[in-house]
Design a protein around this motif. Structure first.
Motif, short mmCIF file in Angstrom:
data_model
loop_
_atom_site.label_atom_id
_atom_site.label_comp_id
_atom_site.label_asym_id
_atom_site.label_seq_id
_atom_site.Cartn_x
_atom_site.Cartn_y
_atom_site.Cartn_z
N TYR A 1 -21.79 25.37 5.94
CA TYR A 1 -21.08 24.46 5.98
C TYR A 1 -20.93 23.71 7.84
O TYR A 1 -19.31 25.27 8.18
N THR A 2 -21.34 23.27 8.73
CA THR A 2 -20.01 22.78 9.64
C THR A 2 -19.42 21.28 10.17
O THR A 2 -20.10 20.54 9.30
N ALA A 3 -18.28 21.48 8.79
CA ALA A 3 -17.60 20.52 9.34
C ALA A 3 -17.20 19.49 10.21
O ALA A 3 -17.14 18.28 10.27
N VAL A 4 -17.59 20.05 11.40
CA VAL A 4 -17.71 19.34 12.54
C VAL A 4 -19.06 18.57 13.34
O VAL A 4 -19.34 17.63 13.57
N ASP A 5 -19.55 18.94 12.01
CA ASP A 5 -21.00 17.91 12.09
C ASP A 5 -21.02 16.53 10.48
O ASP A 5 -21.50 17.49 9.87
N LYS B 1 -9.55 22.63 6.30
CA LYS B 1 -9.79 21.79 5.72
C LYS B 1 -9.51 21.31 5.62
O LYS B 1 -9.62 19.69 5.41
N SER B 2 -8.39 19.96 6.68
CA SER B 2 -8.65 19.02 7.16
C SER B 2 -9.47 18.28 7.96
O SER B 2 -9.88 17.05 7.17
N THR B 3 -9.73 19.44 8.80
CA THR B 3 -11.61 18.83 8.82
C THR B 3 -12.95 18.43 8.21
O THR B 3 -13.12 17.17 8.06
N LEU C 1 -19.11 27.78 3.23
CA LEU C 1 -18.48 28.85 4.57
C LEU C 1 -18.48 27.86 5.85
O LEU C 1 -19.66 27.55 6.03
N ASN C 2 -17.82 27.59 6.19
CA ASN C 2 -17.45 26.59 7.65
C ASN C 2 -17.72 27.50 8.90
O ASN C 2 -17.01 28.49 8.92
N LYS C 3 -17.92 26.76 9.10
CA LYS C 3 -17.97 27.15 10.93
C LYS C 3 -19.05 28.14 10.85
O LYS C 3 -18.76 29.44 11.92
N GLY D 1 -7.30 27.39 1.67
CA GLY D 1 -7.53 28.15 2.08
C GLY D 1 -6.73 28.09 3.61
O GLY D 1 -5.11 27.95 3.10
N ILE D 2 -6.83 29.64 4.24
CA ILE D 2 -5.90 30.11 4.63
C ILE D 2 -6.00 28.93 6.25
O ILE D 2 -6.08 27.95 6.35
N PRO D 3 -4.90 29.32 6.68
CA PRO D 3 -4.45 28.29 8.14
C PRO D 3 -5.72 28.14 9.19
O PRO D 3 -6.04 29.12 9.18
P1 G4P Z 1 -7.00 23.68 8.79
O1 G4P Z 1 -6.78 22.52 8.08
O2 G4P Z 1 -7.51 24.79 7.23
O3 G4P Z 1 -6.15 24.04 8.87
O4 G4P Z 1 -8.12 23.66 10.16
P2 G4P Z 1 -8.74 22.08 10.89
O5 G4P Z 1 -9.32 21.48 9.75
O6 G4P Z 1 -7.03 21.69 11.69
O7 G4P Z 1 -9.58 23.28 11.75
C1 G4P Z 1 -9.05 23.73 12.45
C2 G4P Z 1 -9.83 24.33 14.01
O8 G4P Z 1 -11.48 24.67 13.58
C3 G4P Z 1 -10.04 22.62 14.50
O9 G4P Z 1 -10.50 23.05 16.12
C4 G4P Z 1 -11.48 22.16 14.23
O10 G4P Z 1 -11.59 20.99 14.80
C5 G4P Z 1 -12.59 23.04 14.20
N1 G4P Z 1 -12.86 23.51 13.13
C6 G4P Z 1 -13.02 22.91 11.49
N2 G4P Z 1 -14.22 23.16 12.01
C7 G4P Z 1 -15.27 23.44 11.96
C8 G4P Z 1 -16.90 23.20 12.15
O11 G4P Z 1 -17.26 23.50 11.06
N3 G4P Z 1 -17.51 24.52 13.47
C9 G4P Z 1 -16.58 24.81 14.03
N4 G4P Z 1 -16.88 25.43 15.74
N5 G4P Z 1 -15.10 23.95 14.70
C10 G4P Z 1 -14.45 23.73 13.07
P3 G4P Z 1 -9.12 22.81 16.86
O12 G4P Z 1 -8.15 22.20 16.72
O13 G4P Z 1 -9.63 22.52 18.60
O14 G4P Z 1 -8.30 24.00 16.63
P4 G4P Z 1 -8.37 24.95 17.85
O15 G4P Z 1 -10.34 25.11 18.15
O16 G4P Z 1 -8.17 24.92 19.54
O17 G4P Z 1 -7.82 26.27 16.79
#
Ligand code: G4P
Length: 283
Positions: free
Chosen positions: A89-93, A127-129, A60-62, A121-123
């Motif tokens: 989960y919070t992938a950005v952490d 996933k990439s993060t 459960l990301n973000k 996962g869906i776009p």
């Molecule tokens: P994808 O491969 O599944 O398509 O997703 P990707 O990793 O590219 O992530 C999409 C956007 O979500 C990115 O923001 C990324 O930084 C953000 N993100 C990923 N994981 C988390 C999380 O745990 N928390 C938060 N808050 N954000 C997360 P981006 O490149 O800035 O795109 P956008 O936000 O402008 O759409």
């Protein structure tokens, strides 16, 4: 409402399905990445089939953007529904990486040393993060493994996890109109494909019903749960001075502001799909 289907017409879905089945051949663990705000709308209808005979981890990301109580409820629900493990989960952490590798590692009934994982996962689910955060800056490739599409590389992650370097892209439950609207709210379907005022109107109704206090706090207004959405739009437009020439409320700018405030988390941590609902969707 048909335009948003452009990127997922049947030909695309068939191709994505073929590609994912190809990748799944050598996989031990399917790591399904969901946006914790839309665990229903962002789920792929075929996922149970893809996970057959494999370990299934739901991420459960973000979760930093989602309602913690709902994230807990969804965790329980997915476990009850058969996932082998679920992690908020919070992938950005970067500090959370260990939590994810340990969760995946716990799904190893055959006691293998190396676990081969596919992130799906869906776009925009993250996933990439997640791949980047697991693997770190210095990506180490560990060569091809037999039976997988040529050119497909494996990456070394901690705890003897081998990740396929390209994630499996799934299509969301967009054939369900309500689900498509929810994906538009979080920005997973471009809101240029919708009438912004309609999408914002639906969002306002949802917020009035589920999070009225957040609207009151952010915009400095009073919200009565029985109040029609347009009267709340009026109050917000008035407070923010969003007027057109002639002094009428500017509903388009107010709608755009609401959608941006929601996407950027300014309205707070909100889960759109409710775990206690039969389908996970709001009524
Ligand atoms: P994808 O491969 O599944 O398509 O997703 P990707 O990793 O590219 O992530 C999409 C956007 O979500 C990115 O923001 C990324 O930084 C953000 N993100 C990923 N994981 C988390 C999380 O745990 N928390 C938060 N808050 N954000 C997360 P981006 O490149 O800035 O795109 P956008 O936000 O402008 O759409």
């Amino acid at each position: 409402m048909q335009e948003q289907l452009i990127q997922w017409y049947p030909g695309h879905m068939k191709k994505a399905d073929r590609q994912i089945r190809e990748k799944l051949k050598l996989i031990d663990v399917v790591v399904e990445v969901l946006d914790a705000r839309v665990p229903y709308a962002g789920r792929n209808p075929e996922i149970a089939d893809y996970c057959r005979g494999k370990q299934h981890v739901v991420v459960l990301n973000k979760s930093d953007l989602a309602d913690p109580e709902q994230t807990r409820a969804w965790t329980e629900r997915f476990l009850k529904e058969g996932a082998d493990a679920v992690v908020a989960y919070t992938a950005v952490d970067a500090g959370q990486r260990k939590k994810l590798t340990e969760t995946i590692r716990s799904c190893n009934p055959k006691g293998k040393n190396e676990l081969r994982c596919l992130i799906v996962g869906i776009p925009n689910a993250g996933k990439s993060t997640i791949i980047n955060s697991l693997v770190g800056k210095k990506k180490t490739q560990i060569g091809n493994k037999p039976g997988v599409t040529k050119g497909q590389q494996w990456l070394q992650a901690p705890d003897q996890l081998a990740l396929l370097d390209t994630p499996g892209i799934l299509w969301p439950k967009f054939e369900d109109q309500e689900a498509a609207i929810h994906l538009a709210w979080i920005g997973s379907i471009k809101d240029t494909l919708f009438e912004k005022e309609n999408i914002a109107g639906d969002l306002m109704n949802f917020l009035i019903e589920n999070y009225p206090g957040r609207l009151e706090e952010l915009y400095g207004i009073t919200v009565d749960p029985d109040q029609p959405a347009w009267t709340v739009f009026d109050a917000v437009a008035e407070k923010r001075g969003l007027l057109r020439k002639g002094g009428e409320f500017d509903y388009l700018r107010t709608s755009e502001m609401l959608l941006n405030d929601f996407k950027n988390g300014r309205i707070g941590r909100i889960t759109i799909d409710r775990a206690d609902d039969k389908t996970g969707e709001t009524e």
